[in-house]
Design a protein around this motif. Sequence first.
Motif, mmCIF file in Angstrom:
data_model
loop_
_atom_site.group_PDB
_atom_site.id
_atom_site.type_symbol
_atom_site.label_atom_id
_atom_site.label_comp_id
_atom_site.label_asym_id
_atom_site.label_seq_id
_atom_site.Cartn_x
_atom_site.Cartn_y
_atom_site.Cartn_z
ATOM 1 N N ARG A 109 -29.579 37.299 51.439
ATOM 2 C CA ARG A 109 -28.836 37.156 52.687
ATOM 3 C C ARG A 109 -27.330 37.247 52.464
ATOM 4 O O ARG A 109 -26.803 36.774 51.461
ATOM 5 C CB ARG A 109 -29.182 35.822 53.353
ATOM 6 N N GLN A 117 -24.242 30.120 59.077
ATOM 7 C CA GLN A 117 -25.495 29.444 59.411
ATOM 8 C C GLN A 117 -25.503 28.025 58.846
ATOM 9 O O GLN A 117 -25.946 27.075 59.506
ATOM 10 C CB GLN A 117 -26.679 30.232 58.857
ATOM 11 N N LYS A 120 -23.296 25.721 60.917
ATOM 12 C CA LYS A 120 -23.968 25.406 62.188
ATOM 13 C C LYS A 120 -25.069 24.374 61.970
ATOM 14 O O LYS A 120 -25.223 23.428 62.756
ATOM 15 C CB LYS A 120 -24.542 26.691 62.781
ATOM 16 N N GLU A 121 -25.827 24.542 60.887
ATOM 17 C CA GLU A 121 -26.932 23.625 60.612
ATOM 18 C C GLU A 121 -26.419 22.240 60.234
ATOM 19 O O GLU A 121 -26.983 21.219 60.656
ATOM 20 C CB GLU A 121 -27.800 24.185 59.494
ATOM 21 N N LEU A 226 -30.497 23.675 54.982
ATOM 22 C CA LEU A 226 -30.936 24.653 55.969
ATOM 23 C C LEU A 226 -32.345 24.387 56.501
ATOM 24 O O LEU A 226 -32.682 24.829 57.605
ATOM 25 C CB LEU A 226 -30.884 26.068 55.384
#
Length: 252
Positions: A109, A117, A120-121, A226
């Motif tokens: 990724r 990400q 945000k998590e 995550l």
Amino acid sequence: MDEPGDEIEVVVAHSERATLRVGDVFLKVDTDQARVDAEVEAISLAPVPTPRVLWRKPPVLAISAVAGATLGSLGGTSTGSPTAWAAAGAAIRKLHEAPLPPRTGQAGRNTVALAAQLDKECAALVRGGLLPADLVTRNRRVAEAALRPWAPAFTHGDLQIAHVFLEGDEVTGIIDWSEAGRGDPLYDLATFTLGHEERLDDLLTGYGTDIDLDVIHGWWSLRSLLIVRWLSDHGFDPFAPGCEVDVLRSRM
């Protein structure tokens, strides 16, 4: 009455996919055909022992069971001799040194998108009260080490300890290749030793020691951050002893 061996075992089941076992056959039910394509392709290309693809009729993929036993499970006691762990490390190294597959996998990724990400998590974990802010903040800092440039390798992408089987000190099969593709090889090493930090040296005896341990620690924190909410939402318990939340606490 059913004959012995006719029982159906539900190995895992959630909203994305399900895996059933019937005797020596595993039936993987997955409506994401791209993910199934990736698994079949990776099995055909991987230079390590894998299950045989028996047949495929979307949305079902049938594969053979592999011989042997795993070296443990996340949240469980690790088993196997240091030589067995070294053998697993050597098999992983063989995979990582193989010609690159055409696809980008879970371990490949984009680091910029991954950092976004992660932020945000982390915010969601604290906002929802699932984890304390200091635990999240500390592990977010540790995770930064994993967000760096890396040379791509043939990676498994979901190399949990429960996905590698051995008989004695010989690897007999590596299963669940749906996330395989080009990626960061240290992601695989971190995934395999998640919750079993004490066995990392044994693994590296077979793999080789030319790795950055800070990156491994970073992936332990990043992967755990995550997945905590996803696990909680899908009927799994990341708070169980030895599992993801304990991995995060160990970084404190």
